[in-house]
Design an enzyme around this catalytic site. Sequence first.
Site, PDB file in Angstrom:
ATOM      1  N   ASN A   9      13.398  23.460  76.066  1.00 30.92           N
ATOM      2  CA  ASN A   9      13.108  24.623  77.102  1.00 30.92           C
ATOM      3  C   ASN A   9      12.125  24.065  77.904  1.00 30.92           C
ATOM      4  O   ASN A   9      10.939  23.735  77.547  1.00 30.92           O
ATOM      5  CB  ASN A   9      12.844  25.698  76.427  1.00 30.92           C
ATOM      6  CG  ASN A   9      12.460  27.023  77.306  1.00 30.92           C
ATOM      7  OD1 ASN A   9      12.531  26.820  78.461  1.00 30.92           O
ATOM      8  ND2 ASN A   9      12.174  28.095  76.493  1.00 30.92           N
ATOM      9  N   ALA A  11      10.171  25.289  79.954  1.00 26.82           N
ATOM     10  CA  ALA A  11       9.050  26.088  79.962  1.00 26.82           C
ATOM     11  C   ALA A  11       8.129  26.105  78.851  1.00 26.82           C
ATOM     12  O   ALA A  11       7.088  26.564  78.721  1.00 26.82           O
ATOM     13  CB  ALA A  11       9.373  27.852  80.013  1.00 26.82           C
ATOM     14  N   CYS A  12       8.584  25.251  77.899  1.00 30.37           N
ATOM     15  CA  CYS A  12       7.787  25.166  76.348  1.00 30.37           C
ATOM     16  C   CYS A  12       6.821  23.998  76.575  1.00 30.37           C
ATOM     17  O   CYS A  12       7.162  22.825  76.886  1.00 30.37           O
ATOM     18  CB  CYS A  12       8.782  24.808  75.406  1.00 30.37           C
ATOM     19  SG  CYS A  12       7.933  24.318  73.786  1.00 30.37           S
ATOM     20  N   SER A  13       5.635  24.197  76.230  1.00 28.10           N
ATOM     21  CA  SER A  13       4.517  23.008  76.458  1.00 28.10           C
ATOM     22  C   SER A  13       4.901  22.063  75.428  1.00 28.10           C
ATOM     23  O   SER A  13       4.774  20.860  75.785  1.00 28.10           O
ATOM     24  CB  SER A  13       3.127  23.514  76.174  1.00 28.10           C
ATOM     25  OG  SER A  13       2.983  24.189  74.937  1.00 28.10           O
TER      26      SER A  13
END
Length: 122
Positions: A9, A11-13
Amino acid sequence: MSGMEIWINPACSKCRSAISLLDAEGADYTVRRYLEDVPSADEIREVLTRLGLEPWDITRTQEAAAKELGLRDWPRDEASRDRWITALTEHPKLIQRPIITADDGTAVVGRTDEAVRDALSR
């Protein structure tokens, strides 16, 4: 290790960190944005086999969808396995990330640099 696929994803760090480490190591991999290209039930079963885990082991139980479904109260047994897998296919945000699979049949949940390095060393 070559021929890897990483489910991310953007958006996932943790996903971005795993990609950065793969890039730094010159790894050969493809990216699968699993929220857009949702894994089938069979693909999830295969990844679970490679990981040696059960579906509840890779489920993000803090997500809103998990709370709406009441996942915390679901049985964690063989009889309930398909129900969990169906939830992951219908609500892919529930899948733990990133998951790195390889052509050699191995897989890891790459949430730490150590796990990603483990995938690279196989």
